[in-house]
Design an enzyme around this catalytic site. Structure first.
Site, PDB file in Angstrom:
ATOM      1  N   ASP A  57      19.745  -0.973  -4.656  1.00  0.00           N
ATOM      2  CA  ASP A  57      19.663  -1.770  -5.251  1.00  0.00           C
ATOM      3  C   ASP A  57      20.964  -2.056  -5.459  1.00  0.00           C
ATOM      4  O   ASP A  57      21.466  -1.783  -5.045  1.00  0.00           O
ATOM      5  CB  ASP A  57      18.850  -1.371  -6.402  1.00  0.00           C
ATOM      6  CG  ASP A  57      18.584  -2.867  -8.130  1.00  0.00           C
ATOM      7  OD1 ASP A  57      19.194  -3.637  -7.307  1.00  0.00           O
ATOM      8  OD2 ASP A  57      18.909  -1.955  -9.110  1.00  0.00           O
ATOM      9  N   GLU A 116      23.019  -0.897  -7.842  1.00  0.00           N
ATOM     10  CA  GLU A 116      24.286   0.017  -7.551  1.00  0.00           C
ATOM     11  C   GLU A 116      25.747   0.144  -7.002  1.00  0.00           C
ATOM     12  O   GLU A 116      25.825   1.711  -6.375  1.00  0.00           O
ATOM     13  CB  GLU A 116      23.088   1.650  -6.695  1.00  0.00           C
ATOM     14  CG  GLU A 116      21.158   1.784  -8.105  1.00  0.00           C
ATOM     15  CD  GLU A 116      22.207   2.931  -8.669  1.00  0.00           C
ATOM     16  OE1 GLU A 116      22.802   3.579  -8.546  1.00  0.00           O
ATOM     17  OE2 GLU A 116      21.385   2.009  -9.489  1.00  0.00           O
ATOM     18  N   ASP A 130      15.086   2.189  -8.403  1.00  0.00           N
ATOM     19  CA  ASP A 130      17.169   2.160  -7.429  1.00  0.00           C
ATOM     20  C   ASP A 130      17.111   2.365  -5.942  1.00  0.00           C
ATOM     21  O   ASP A 130      17.897   1.959  -5.163  1.00  0.00           O
ATOM     22  CB  ASP A 130      18.053   3.288  -8.133  1.00  0.00           C
ATOM     23  CG  ASP A 130      18.753   3.288  -9.291  1.00  0.00           C
ATOM     24  OD1 ASP A 130      18.259   1.772  -9.788  1.00  0.00           O
ATOM     25  OD2 ASP A 130      18.272   3.710  -9.778  1.00  0.00           O
TER      26      ASP A 130
END
Length: 619
Positions: A334, A337, A369
């Protein structure tokens, strides 16, 4: 003596002449020329003539006419060219507010009337050029058009024994593509409409009904009758459907709005300016013509599981399968991140993944994530700048990364429970939490460390998530590297099949319980769209989120309540059937939830009763 005829006294108002006769004359000529050729631009010119007749001031050039309604870049450019040619032939001082000597008057009475008239009377008739009237014929879609394919597909699905009576969008597009010459997902060159655009016409004409979310499409009584006629023509071409007028209708009868939608690529909307077209493309998500051509020329390719070429769809019925060796495993990270917040720490994660040789891709993920996709290997097509778009199927593993400070904040503001609920509903069978413990930093947070540790244990034991504890970013990158290599080895000799959450649900099958990875996966596009946080929600989903705001009511408990009472109305109806308040308070106490099938309990049952049945503020 005969009675004197009544005489109307008063001054007769003089009708002012058009202050722009040259422009009016040229527009009239353009309209008449378009009418002789049978072009639909005649109606555009007619609208411009009406606007010009109402404008009381003289125009120095055609650019000034852009302030008028129905005057776009196209019409103004044509008028400017005619004006320049007129000034070259008659001199720069030639009059522009009067016609040359001997020129016919600009148009006649039909300047304020569309020819032929398209105004419909109350009975639904339509006037022709000769003033006669004809009855409007029934709508019959053209063979192998979008509407034709959708009607036949829904009809044939209803004829299957045990049919559910409706179809979802993805399966309807896939089945109808075989009966249509136009793509249901990619517009033709020079157009923004696909074969799926005809579904709005079918819904507006009450042939198809759209219900639920995700959308379900089914035939109405009128649509069933029309589909039966089309099916009879499919088997017996001599039996052509006929309209009310008794004439054979092998093509669609389109109203003015549909004609504009089905405009041929060679016809240009003269009332649309360049800025309007750019805004329209942005609103509709339309790609430029070069991108459309690039995608449509790669015959037989698919974009995220959707058919791009009808011929390819008929030749490759198993195109939704990725055989072994035809794909590669990619880690998706993601973009949150890698950007924002403590940028140094997030960049350290990317550098560690690069140092470990992990093949990863940074993109927007609506839930989680980290996850892994099986991306199809596609070869570049000669003569094209970019390779065709590759299909991507999501593996059943998704990771939510939590630092201890982030975990503390998400528990305080309620995001933690909502994130767990959304990860359970995302359609992937192996959700995981990656918890980074920041050593001494965890002891200086708003919540006691024991509370955070208890939340982690509950996530693993009660909610059923796999929890992996690491110390820092470097260990997180190491775990992601090991997981990536494990999945590459696990799926290296397996054929993958694209499934749909709409058709098969989110529940896991028996394959995972026996240690065998699932090879029936959902596409990344469908996964990411289904995980949108603020998308349009059903009453059931909103009801679940309401229940989860109650302290102590987890996702499993809310799901157990929804199994018996799917909406607030059904719950309130059940409360009304109870004889006393005490019975109402205990209504939900015996509801069983979770794997252990425990009772919800009288305390939560009383709280929910007070929430939905107490008038005024809660004490």
């Amino acid at each position: 003596m005969p009675a004197a005829e009544s005489v109307r006294l008063g001054r007769k108002r003089a009708v002012p002449a058009c202050p722009n006769p040259l422009f009016l004359k040229w527009l009239t000529e353009l309209r008449d020329e378009a009418k002789e050729k049978g072009l639909k631009t005649q109606y555009t010119y007619q609208k411009a003539i009406g606007s010009l007749n109402k404008y009381p001031l003289p125009l120095q050039n055609a650019k000034e006419a852009k302030i008028l309604q129905n005057f776009g870049d196209g019409i103004c450019k044509i008028l400017d060219e005619k004006l320049q040619r007129y000034l070259r032939e008659n001199g720069p001082d030639a009059p522009t507010r009067s016609l040359p000597e001997g020129a016919p008057p600009p148009g006649g009475q039909d300047n304020n009337r569309l020819a032929p008239s398209r105004k419909k009377n109350a009975a639904g008739d339509q006037e022709g050029e000769g003033g006669g009237r004809r009855k409007k014929r029934d709508y019959v879609p053209q063979k192998r058009s979008g509407g034709y394919a959708v009607l036949l597909t829904l009809y044939r699905q209803m004829q299957v024994p045990g049919s559910k009576g409706y179809m979802f969008k993805m399966e309807l597009q896939a089945e109808a593509q075989l009966l249509c010459d136009k793509s249901f997902s990619v517009p033709d060159l020079g157009s923004k409409y696909t074969a799926w655009s005809s579904v709005s016409t079918l819904i507006r004409k009450n042939f198809v009904i759209k219900t639920h979310n995700p959308a379900r499409y089914s035939l109405t009584e009128d649509g069933l009758a029309l589909a039966e006629r089309l099916e009879s023509v499919e088997h017996d071409p001599k039996d052509v459907p006929r309209g009310d007028g008794g004439e054979a209708t092998g093509e669609e009868w389109l109203d003015e709005e549909e004609e504009e939608e089905q405009r041929a690529p060679g016809l240009v909307d003269l009332t649309a300016s360049d800025d309007d077209e750019e805004e329209e493309k942005e609103e509709d998500g339309i790609q430029p013509a070069c991108a459309t051509q690039q995608r449509s020329d790669a015959g037989g390719t698919r974009l995220l599981g959707k058919v791009q070429n009808p011929q390819a769809a008929s030749k490759k019925p198993n195109e939704g399968c990725l055989p072994p060796g035809s794909y590669e495993i990619i880690l998706c990270v993601d973009f949150i991140e890698t950007t924002g917040g403590s940028n140094h720490r997030k960049q350290e994660l990317v550098k560690e993944l690069q140092r470990n040789g992990v093949n990863f891709d940074v993109r927007k993920l609506n839930v989680g994530d980290f996850l892994w996709v099986a991306r199809e290997k596609v070869a570049p097509v000669p003569g094209q700048l970019r390779a065709p778009p590759a299909r991507e199927l999501v593996l059943d593993y998704i990771i939510e990364r939590k630092r201890m400070d982030d975990l503390c904040g998400s528990i305080i503001d309620g995001r933690f429970r909502e994130q767990k609920f959304r990860m359970k509903r995302c359609g992937l069978r192996r959700p995981c939490y990656l918890v980074e413990e920041c050593g001494s930093a965890a002891s200086h947070l708003s919540l006691p460390e024991t509370t955070l540790q208890q939340a982690i244990v509950n996530t693993q034991v009660v909610d059923g998530f796999f929890v992996k504890r690491v110390q820092d970013v470097r260990e997180s990158a190491a775990y992601l590297t090991v997981m990536t290599r494990y999945l590459i080895r696990l799926y290296q000799d397996r054929a993958l099949i694209c499934r749909s959450r709409e058709l098969e649900g989110d529940g896991g099958g028996g394959e995972e319980e026996r240690g065998t990875p699932s090879c029936s996966l959902i596409s990344f596009a469908e996964f990411n769209y289904g995980a949108i946080k603020n998308k349009c929600q059903t009453v059931r989903e909103v009801f679940a989120r309401q229940l989860m705001q109650v302290s102590g009511l987890s996702g499993d408990k809310a799901a157990a309540i929804l199994e018996q009472y799917s909406t607030p109305h059904s719950l309130l109806t059940a409360y009304e059937r109870c004889a006393s308040d005490a019975q109402k308070e205990k209504l939900l106490s015996s509801v069983r939830y979770g794997k252990l099938k425990r009772n919800l309990g009288p305390a939560l049952s009383r709280t929910i009763y007070q929430l939905y049945c107490t008038k005024g503020a809660l004490s």
